[in-house]
Design an enzyme around this catalytic site. Structure first.
Site, mmCIF file in Angstrom:
data_model
loop_
_atom_site.group_PDB
_atom_site.id
_atom_site.type_symbol
_atom_site.label_atom_id
_atom_site.label_comp_id
_atom_site.label_asym_id
_atom_site.label_seq_id
_atom_site.Cartn_x
_atom_site.Cartn_y
_atom_site.Cartn_z
ATOM 1 N N THR A 177 0.820 -1.207 0.000
ATOM 2 C CA THR A 177 0.000 0.000 0.000
ATOM 3 C C THR A 177 0.857 1.263 0.000
ATOM 4 O OG1 THR A 177 -1.601 -1.206 1.293
ATOM 5 C CG2 THR A 177 -1.755 1.198 1.375
ATOM 6 N N ARG A 205 -12.707 -9.128 0.034
ATOM 7 C CA ARG A 205 -11.880 -8.823 1.217
ATOM 8 C C ARG A 205 -11.438 -7.359 1.160
ATOM 9 N NH1 ARG A 205 -6.523 -6.630 1.966
ATOM 10 N NH2 ARG A 205 -5.700 -7.396 3.924
ATOM 11 N N ASP A 208 -6.897 -2.932 5.598
ATOM 12 C CA ASP A 208 -6.794 -1.828 6.551
ATOM 13 C C ASP A 208 -6.889 -0.455 5.898
ATOM 14 O OD1 ASP A 208 -4.315 -2.543 5.321
ATOM 15 O OD2 ASP A 208 -3.238 -1.320 6.782
ATOM 16 N N GLY A 229 1.364 -3.146 4.361
ATOM 17 C CA GLY A 229 1.663 -4.539 4.689
ATOM 18 C C GLY A 229 0.462 -5.264 5.254
ATOM 19 N N GLY A 231 -2.502 -6.154 6.392
ATOM 20 C CA GLY A 231 -3.620 -5.308 6.804
ATOM 21 C C GLY A 231 -4.410 -5.869 7.961
HETATM 22 N N1 ASP Z 1 -2.247 -3.230 3.618
HETATM 23 C C1 ASP Z 1 -2.663 -3.879 2.410
HETATM 24 C C2 ASP Z 1 -3.867 -4.691 2.684
HETATM 25 O O1 ASP Z 1 -3.929 -5.350 3.715
HETATM 26 C C3 ASP Z 1 -1.654 -4.753 1.777
HETATM 27 C C4 ASP Z 1 -0.289 -4.193 1.535
HETATM 28 O O2 ASP Z 1 0.045 -3.091 1.931
HETATM 29 O O3 ASP Z 1 0.507 -4.921 0.954
HETATM 30 O O4 ASP Z 1 -4.729 -4.744 1.844
#
Ligand code: ASP
Length: 315
Positions: A177, A205, A208, A229, A231
């Protein structure tokens, strides 16, 4: 008058220079954050946001994005939006014309975007289809010992969805993200995040990035924070809010970030993956933390020579 400043996670450099140009000409933090994230959403070399993002387990790109305004704590988000290349702008439109709501998802978010005149687009590129097919092959091979699948779809999804979710590993290099936080010369602070979410995720789905306090939080009294990361971990600890709470308790930005990651790291999670965070205070202090070495965030101030990469502290 405040001194403008903008920070962003890895790969925000695709959008920060234009946002800085706006900020330094007196534009609002809201305009700057939206502009930065739109440019990132248009970057087809980035597979974790907007066009050319990686798809869900059915081969459909579903995007999440949100914005939060520090002075009012107004929050607007969209989740699981298909076929619209700029979810951050749809989130902004929710903020401005649908203030009775904070979050629109799926079909409703798409209806709203259509009503508001947003253009649709096919967000998959040749390259993302190829990546999707490759992942399906790997997955089916391990389930049935075959190597014969060629097209995505519902049948393939039924066979592979769960395994795909389990098998997912981030690519080499920065991923995830994109977070952007700006303070403008009028003293307003805005945080924004945009993502295609976890690749091969279960359809519907939402991560976060669309959840207030989890992937994004902004309170002009103390500061703003955002996450990249895993979430589900950010949701379980309300990560961004927790970082801002740390700032409110007087922690320095790096420590506020590290404290949140430590708490998330203590939770049981068989799907554990990297979680990173960054934050900015209304007086221009900033920080970031990561579980892995070599992770950075981006900064532009009147004193930097363009985008400057700052090392995140490690957990
Ligand atoms: N935070 C993101 C999510 O959970 C995923 C990511 O940042 O890689 O959708």
């Amino acid at each position: 008058m405040s001194t403008p400043i903008i920070i962003g996670s890895e790969r925000s450099e695709a959008g920060l220079p234009r946002a800085w140009e706006l900020l330094s000409q007196g534009a609002s933090a809201l305009d700057a954050v939206e502009a930065a994230l739109r440019d990132c959403e248009d970057n087809v070399n980035d597979h974790y946001v907007g066009t050319a993002g990686l798809p869900n387990a059915r081969g459909e790109i579903e995007l999440d994005a949100s914005l939060m305004v520090g002075s009012s704590r107004a929050f607007a988000a969209v989740g699981a939006v298909k076929n619209y290349p700029h979810p951050i702008s749809i989130a902004r439109r929710v903020l401005e014309v649908l203030p009775q709501h904070c979050l629109l998802v799926g079909e409703g978010a798409e209806l709203f975007a259509q009503e508001q005149g947003f253009e649709t687009a096919d967000l998959m590129t040749e390259e993302t289809w190829e990546m999707f097919r490759e992942q399906l092959k790997v997955s089916r091979d391990s389930v049935e010992g075959e190597n014969t699948l060629s097209a995505p779809g519902d049948d393939i999804y039924r066979v592979t969805a769960l395994e795909l979710v389990r098998r997912f590993r981030p690519h080499d290099g920065p991923w995830g993200t994109i977070n952007v936080i700006a303070l403008d010369e009028h003293g307003e602070m805005v945080s924004g995040v945009s993502t295609s979410g976890y690749p091969w995720k279960y359809p519907g789905r939402i991560g976060d990035s669309a959840i207030v306090g989890a992937g994004n939080y902004c309170d002009l009294r103390f500061g703003a924070a955002a996450c990249t990361g895993r979430g589900e971990l950010a949701m379980r600890v309300t990560g961004a809010r927790m970082v801002v709470d740390g700032l409110a308790r007087g922690l320095e930005p790096d420590d506020a970030c590290r404290t949140m990651l430590r708490e998330a790291g203590d939770l049981p999670d068989p799907f554990r993956a990297e979680l990173r965070t960054l934050c900015l205070t209304p007086d221009g202090r900033h920080g970031g933390a990561s579980g892995q070495p070599g992770s950075t965030y981006n900064l532009i101030t009147p004193d930097t020579d363009g985008v400057q990469a700052i090392a995140r502290v490690q957990l």
